[in-house]
Design an enzyme around this catalytic site. Structure first.
Site, short mmCIF file in Angstrom:
data_model
loop_
_atom_site.label_atom_id
_atom_site.label_comp_id
_atom_site.label_asym_id
_atom_site.label_seq_id
_atom_site.Cartn_x
_atom_site.Cartn_y
_atom_site.Cartn_z
N HIS A 13 0.53 -0.99 -0.20
CA HIS A 13 0.02 -0.41 0.64
C HIS A 13 0.66 1.53 -0.05
CE1 HIS A 13 -3.15 2.86 1.99
NE2 HIS A 13 -3.29 2.07 1.50
N HIS A 55 -1.24 10.07 -2.72
CA HIS A 55 -2.82 9.74 -1.55
C HIS A 55 -4.18 10.89 -1.62
CE1 HIS A 55 -5.71 8.47 1.35
NE2 HIS A 55 -5.93 7.14 -0.04
#
Length: 267
Positions: A13, A55
């Site tokens: 991730h 992100h």
């Protein structure tokens, strides 16, 4: 097109990040490559229409700047540091050059407006000459539908779930998405699902159980041994963080098997 690669290796991730190497940074990606993990990233467009790997919508959490990514030029974004380190926000081109086909990439298209196709269009264009394995995914159902119609890459839908807390204004939308109502209309080729809906203290997730018979499932974000156990009930692979790489390696092959010779074409 075979996309078995997406299920054969765990997915790091935002790279294999830690206190030294921040999320979505070049060294975090290099660490993931060292362990032969696939990598999940996120892409935004800057004010001057450059794809950047980051992100959040805002720079505040990671860079300490209370400003939206889309309101900054690439030059401005490059002037900010990630988590107080020496590392800066990579462009999508820099990221692709770094990976260079060595591991697979799961690229999340950011943005929530289903009518705005700018990020998915720019991403598909940037990938025209890329030779490595890459799949796209998004919460934005407009981006999922556009990707399914306009590229030959695997395109998946991201779906979340949360407990019914009426104080949370996002609850209705999260609950609606968690029931996977959008799958029939967007026709994703895989589902990336919130691991919190698979917790062992909850009743069986009938929505995910239903779709797991039709489409491959990836769960996110797996960050504990308990999450690993929960993921084994439904998932063909995991998107993980904050786990020892050696432990993650031991988990390879313990999730539900998925073997594909071609992409699912319909739901």
């Amino acid at each position: 097109m075979n996309f078995q690669w997406l299920f054969d290796r765990p997915i790091a991730h935002r790279g294999l990040h830690n206190s030294e190497y921040p999320e979505n940074s070049i060294p975090a990606f290099e660490k993931a490559v060292e362990h032969n993990f696939n990598i999940e990233i996120d892409v935004h467009l800057s004010k001057d229409n450059r794809l950047v790997v980051f992100h959040d919508n805002s720079l505040k959490r990671v860079c300490g700047i209370d400003k939206l990514v889309k309101k900054c030029t690439l030059a401005e974004l490059k002037s900010y540091k990630l988590k107080g380190t020496e590392y800066t926000i990579p462009t999508f081109e820099e990221f692709l050059a770094c990976i260079d086909g060595r591991v697979g990439i799961l690229c999340e298209i950011k943005g929530v407006n289903p009518l705005d196709k700018s990020i998915i269009k720019a991403t598909i264009e940037a990938l025209k000459n890329y030779k490595g394995n890459i799949a796209l995914q998004s919460f934005n159902f407009g981006a999922v539908k556009y990707g399914r119609k306009n590229c030959d890459l695997p395109v998946g839908g991201l779906y979340t779930w949360c407990s019914p807390d009426t104080k949370n204004p996002r609850w209705f939308w999260s609950s609606w998405m968690g029931k996977l109502w959008l799958v029939k209309s967007t026709k994703p080729q895989f589902i990336a699902y919130d691991i919190r809906a698979c917790a062992s203290n909850l009743s069986e997730n009938k929505w995910l159980k239903k779709w797991a018979t039709k489409l491959p499932i990836i769960t996110w974000t797996v960050n504990s041994e308990q999450c690993i156990e929960d993921a084994r009930k439904y998932a063909n692979n995991i998107i993980f963080e904050d786990l020892n790489p050696e432990y993650v390696e031991q988990c390879v092959g313990t999730f539900m098997p998925f073997k594909c010779s071609k992409l699912p074409k319909d739901c």
